[in-house]
Design a protein around this motif. Structure first.
Motif, PDB file in Angstrom:
ATOM      1  N   GLU A   1       0.953  -1.078   0.040  1.00  0.00           N
ATOM      2  CA  GLU A   1       0.014  -0.109  -0.018  1.00  0.00           C
ATOM      3  C   GLU A   1       0.850   1.424  -0.240  1.00  0.00           C
ATOM      4  O   GLU A   1       0.494   2.474  -0.296  1.00  0.00           O
ATOM      5  N   ALA A   2       2.160   1.346   0.486  1.00  0.00           N
ATOM      6  CA  ALA A   2       3.014   2.258   0.475  1.00  0.00           C
ATOM      7  C   ALA A   2       3.913   2.489  -0.961  1.00  0.00           C
ATOM      8  O   ALA A   2       4.780   3.198  -1.149  1.00  0.00           O
ATOM      9  N   GLY A   3       3.671   1.365  -1.816  1.00  0.00           N
ATOM     10  CA  GLY A   3       4.185   1.564  -3.204  1.00  0.00           C
ATOM     11  C   GLY A   3       5.239   0.302  -3.727  1.00  0.00           C
ATOM     12  O   GLY A   3       5.357   0.321  -4.812  1.00  0.00           O
ATOM     13  N   ALA A   4       5.205  -0.365  -2.748  1.00  0.00           N
ATOM     14  CA  ALA A   4       5.750  -1.705  -3.539  1.00  0.00           C
ATOM     15  C   ALA A   4       5.058  -2.807  -4.304  1.00  0.00           C
ATOM     16  O   ALA A   4       3.697  -2.536  -4.315  1.00  0.00           O
ATOM     17  N   ASN A   5       5.546  -3.523  -4.972  1.00  0.00           N
ATOM     18  CA  ASN A   5       4.940  -4.243  -6.022  1.00  0.00           C
ATOM     19  C   ASN A   5       5.297  -5.533  -6.141  1.00  0.00           C
ATOM     20  O   ASN A   5       5.090  -6.306  -6.857  1.00  0.00           O
ATOM     21  N   ILE A   6       6.193  -5.964  -5.326  1.00  0.00           N
ATOM     22  CA  ILE A   6       7.078  -7.283  -5.251  1.00  0.00           C
ATOM     23  C   ILE A   6       6.862  -8.045  -4.208  1.00  0.00           C
ATOM     24  O   ILE A   6       7.002  -7.467  -2.699  1.00  0.00           O
ATOM     25  N   LEU A   7       6.397  -9.270  -3.823  1.00  0.00           N
ATOM     26  CA  LEU A   7       6.443 -10.146  -2.728  1.00  0.00           C
ATOM     27  C   LEU A   7       7.682 -11.320  -2.842  1.00  0.00           C
ATOM     28  O   LEU A   7       7.598 -11.965  -4.156  1.00  0.00           O
ATOM     29  N   MET A   8       8.215 -11.673  -1.839  1.00  0.00           N
ATOM     30  CA  MET A   8       9.047 -12.779  -1.922  1.00  0.00           C
ATOM     31  C   MET A   8       8.765 -13.933  -0.978  1.00  0.00           C
ATOM     32  O   MET A   8       9.315 -13.994   0.023  1.00  0.00           O
ATOM     33  N   PRO A   9       7.728 -14.714  -1.481  1.00  0.00           N
ATOM     34  CA  PRO A   9       7.245 -15.615  -0.409  1.00  0.00           C
ATOM     35  C   PRO A   9       8.518 -16.751  -0.030  1.00  0.00           C
ATOM     36  O   PRO A   9       9.053 -17.353  -1.122  1.00  0.00           O
ATOM     37  N   ASN A  10       8.473 -17.074   1.159  1.00  0.00           N
ATOM     38  CA  ASN A  10       9.519 -18.114   1.498  1.00  0.00           C
ATOM     39  C   ASN A  10       9.241 -19.510   1.083  1.00  0.00           C
ATOM     40  O   ASN A  10       8.281 -20.015   1.949  1.00  0.00           O
ATOM     41  N   VAL A  11      10.023 -20.203   0.519  1.00  0.00           N
ATOM     42  CA  VAL A  11       9.698 -21.652   0.007  1.00  0.00           C
ATOM     43  C   VAL A  11      10.554 -22.497   0.509  1.00  0.00           C
ATOM     44  O   VAL A  11      10.719 -23.727   0.346  1.00  0.00           O
ATOM     45  N   THR A  12      11.568 -21.857   1.292  1.00  0.00           N
ATOM     46  CA  THR A  12      12.605 -22.879   1.727  1.00  0.00           C
ATOM     47  C   THR A  12      11.954 -24.042   2.878  1.00  0.00           C
ATOM     48  O   THR A  12      11.025 -23.364   3.528  1.00  0.00           O
ATOM     49  N   ASP A  13      12.302 -25.100   2.758  1.00  0.00           N
ATOM     50  CA  ASP A  13      11.653 -26.166   3.486  1.00  0.00           C
ATOM     51  C   ASP A  13      11.889 -25.929   5.089  1.00  0.00           C
ATOM     52  O   ASP A  13      12.979 -25.139   5.558  1.00  0.00           O
ATOM     53  N   VAL A  14      10.578 -25.866   5.795  1.00  0.00           N
ATOM     54  CA  VAL A  14      10.803 -25.322   7.260  1.00  0.00           C
ATOM     55  C   VAL A  14      11.895 -25.917   8.094  1.00  0.00           C
ATOM     56  O   VAL A  14      12.075 -25.441   8.913  1.00  0.00           O
ATOM     57  N   LYS A  15      12.408 -27.084   7.609  1.00  0.00           N
ATOM     58  CA  LYS A  15      13.236 -27.596   8.662  1.00  0.00           C
ATOM     59  C   LYS A  15      14.720 -27.095   8.431  1.00  0.00           C
ATOM     60  O   LYS A  15      15.474 -26.887   9.340  1.00  0.00           O
TER      61      LYS A  15
ATOM     62  N   LEU B   1      18.361 -14.311   9.678  1.00  0.00           N
ATOM     63  CA  LEU B   1      19.479 -13.107   9.766  1.00  0.00           C
ATOM     64  C   LEU B   1      19.064 -12.026  10.848  1.00  0.00           C
ATOM     65  O   LEU B   1      20.107 -11.394  11.231  1.00  0.00           O
ATOM     66  N   TYR B   2      17.809 -12.089  11.522  1.00  0.00           N
ATOM     67  CA  TYR B   2      17.687 -11.435  12.544  1.00  0.00           C
ATOM     68  C   TYR B   2      16.433 -12.084  13.254  1.00  0.00           C
ATOM     69  O   TYR B   2      15.925 -13.296  12.900  1.00  0.00           O
ATOM     70  N   ASN B   3      16.500 -11.360  14.412  1.00  0.00           N
ATOM     71  CA  ASN B   3      15.264 -12.261  15.497  1.00  0.00           C
ATOM     72  C   ASN B   3      14.018 -12.024  15.003  1.00  0.00           C
ATOM     73  O   ASN B   3      13.485 -10.926  14.464  1.00  0.00           O
ATOM     74  N   GLY B   4      12.864 -12.865  15.257  1.00  0.00           N
ATOM     75  CA  GLY B   4      11.537 -12.828  15.142  1.00  0.00           C
ATOM     76  C   GLY B   4      11.091 -12.913  13.743  1.00  0.00           C
ATOM     77  O   GLY B   4       9.921 -12.212  13.126  1.00  0.00           O
ATOM     78  N   LYS B   5      11.869 -13.706  12.742  1.00  0.00           N
ATOM     79  CA  LYS B   5      11.349 -13.914  11.348  1.00  0.00           C
ATOM     80  C   LYS B   5      10.375 -14.580  11.327  1.00  0.00           C
ATOM     81  O   LYS B   5      10.118 -15.562  12.200  1.00  0.00           O
ATOM     82  N   PRO B   6       9.262 -14.151  10.655  1.00  0.00           N
ATOM     83  CA  PRO B   6       7.962 -14.743  10.743  1.00  0.00           C
ATOM     84  C   PRO B   6       7.916 -15.850   9.910  1.00  0.00           C
ATOM     85  O   PRO B   6       8.591 -16.342   9.317  1.00  0.00           O
ATOM     86  N   CYS B   7       6.564 -16.549  10.000  1.00  0.00           N
ATOM     87  CA  CYS B   7       6.294 -18.079   9.326  1.00  0.00           C
ATOM     88  C   CYS B   7       7.459 -19.009   9.427  1.00  0.00           C
ATOM     89  O   CYS B   7       7.636 -19.807   8.334  1.00  0.00           O
ATOM     90  N   MET B   8       7.854 -19.122  10.558  1.00  0.00           N
ATOM     91  CA  MET B   8       9.153 -20.126  10.622  1.00  0.00           C
ATOM     92  C   MET B   8       8.420 -21.455  10.403  1.00  0.00           C
ATOM     93  O   MET B   8       9.315 -22.367  10.071  1.00  0.00           O
ATOM     94  N   ASP B   9       7.255 -21.581  10.821  1.00  0.00           N
ATOM     95  CA  ASP B   9       6.756 -23.056  10.529  1.00  0.00           C
ATOM     96  C   ASP B   9       5.747 -23.375   9.742  1.00  0.00           C
ATOM     97  O   ASP B   9       4.874 -24.164   9.607  1.00  0.00           O
TER      98      ASP B   9
END
Ligand code: SAH
Ligand code: SF4
Length: 367
Positions: free
Chosen positions: A294-308, A315-323
């Protein structure tokens, strides 16, 4: 005056440094609202309101670098190191392709040894072969030689992300050990461009010691260097890093605010580039990425890495969607995008319009 802008000045691509600083620092919610509205208008006009997906696979946390802010830096001995197998990375790429994401990002810690260069080349070739060339491939693998960049481009990658982290050289030096040289990053960006990649860069916002004037200079850097894609996000503390002490000054609300305002200002000044709403925004607010769009971005990078592997690539604490696995993530994202009345550019690469414009201008392509 443009659109619903009620400000006593134009929000356009010629915004001065002083205005950018003022907009980054404002306490007036109406000014912030006008900024986001104008940025959205510029986005709709120049790149449209379709969101393009790049499924990101964080395939290895081995890293030769020691950036003081990053959780997978070489000296962090508490991290379990991993590298996914060639087969697993290719399988993830095929999932991305089969699910209509259009493009994939391959990201990892930095390595420059021949074994790594060959490994990436083989993976990229295989991904292109198995998808009949349909999958768009972006690399985010740090500083490499011009030869390596050329080799991976030939194998089939066509976009590359390498953040400068900050355009303030003195600040860069404070955030990295002595042998991390900002001039190497700049040389890499030049090589990537001359080899023919769509070139992405970006910075972290809200770094300790960083001023709003630095951030205004970052936007000027993107413009002056004719950058095609922007991937930037707020700095977030990682407890196992030398910068962990900065946690006492950490204000998530301000970090998110800076992240969103930088997206909006970059959109207004650069207009036709691709801008990602990065995961770091979501780490600060569950709706962080939607707010980024909504602030002007047009790309998303969904994480497809295996949850394991995900807990080992923090890279930083509190990264979302870990599981959340890729499928859960896909359904969640679709709902989020529909909630803000945007559509997903399924099966398309969603290249940066700016790239084609600059190539046309120098006569490198004819459309
Ligand atoms: N090794 C590659 C790619 C992985 S790191 C490289 O450095 O280019 C990708 C990005 O993660 C970095 O450019 C940096 O901007 C970001 N990053 C690292 N640590 C971070 C932190 N603590 N908070 C927010 N972003 C961080
Ligand atoms: Fe390595 Fe990239 Fe982290 Fe620096 S930011 S330590 S290069 S993974």
């Amino acid at each position: 005056m443009a659109g619903s802008n009620t400000l006593p000045f134009e929000l356009d691509r010629d915004l001065s440094k002083a205005r950018i600083v003022q907009l980054l620092d404002t306490n007036d919610p109406l000014i912030e609202k006008a900024l986001f509205e104008r940025a959205y208008q510029v986005k709709a006009e120049h790149v449209g309101t379709q969101v393009y997906f790049r499924g990101i696979v964080e395939f290895s946390n081995q890293c030769v670098k020691d950036c003081y802010y990053c959780g997978i830096r070489r000296s962090n001995t508490q991290v379990r190191r991993f590298t996914m197998s060639e087969e697993d990375i290719v399988a993830a790429g095929l999932w991305i392709h089969d699910n209509g994401y259009g493009s994939m990002v391959l990201q990892s810690g930095e390595r420059r040894d021949a074994g790594f260069v060959d490994f990436v080349e083989r993976v990229v070739r295989k991904l292109k072969e198995k998808t009949q060339g349909e999958l768009g491939i972006t690399l985010s693998l740090g500083e490499q030689t011009a030869d390596t960049y050329r080799c991976w481009l030939k194998a089939g990658a066509h976009r590359y992300l390498l953040r400068i982290e900050t355009s303030n050289e003195a600040l860069y030096r404070q955030l990295h050990p002595e042998d991390h040289d900002p001039s190497v990053r700049l040389a890499c960006l030049k090589w990537l461009r001359s080899e023919g990649y769509q070139v992405g860069t970006g910075v972290m916002m809200g770094l300790p010691g960083q001023t709003s004037a630095d951030l205004a200079d970052d936007i000027a850097f993107f413009k002056d260097n004719d950058i095609d894609m922007i991937g930037m996000g707020p700095y977030i503390v990682h407890s196992q890093t030398p910068m962990a002490a900065t946690i006492k000054d950490f204000d998530p609300t301000r970090q998110l605010q800076l992240g969103l305002r930088m997206i909006a200002l970059t959109r207004i000044v650069l207009q036709d580039v691709n801008i990602a709403a990065t995961t770091a925004l979501q780490a600060l607010d569950p709706r962080g990425r939607e707010l980024g769009l909504e602030a002007g971005a047009n790309i998303l990078m969904p994480n497809v890495t295996d949850v394991k592997y995900r807990d080992a690539y923090q890279l930083y604490n509190g990264k979302p969607c870990m599981d959340e696995n890729a499928l859960q993530c896909k359904d969640c994202l679709r709902a989020r995008i529909e909630s803000i009345d945007e559509t997903i550019g399924l099966g398309q690469w969603g290249d940066s319009p700016h790239f084609f414009k600059r190539r046309r201008e120098i006569g490198q392509i004819h459309e």
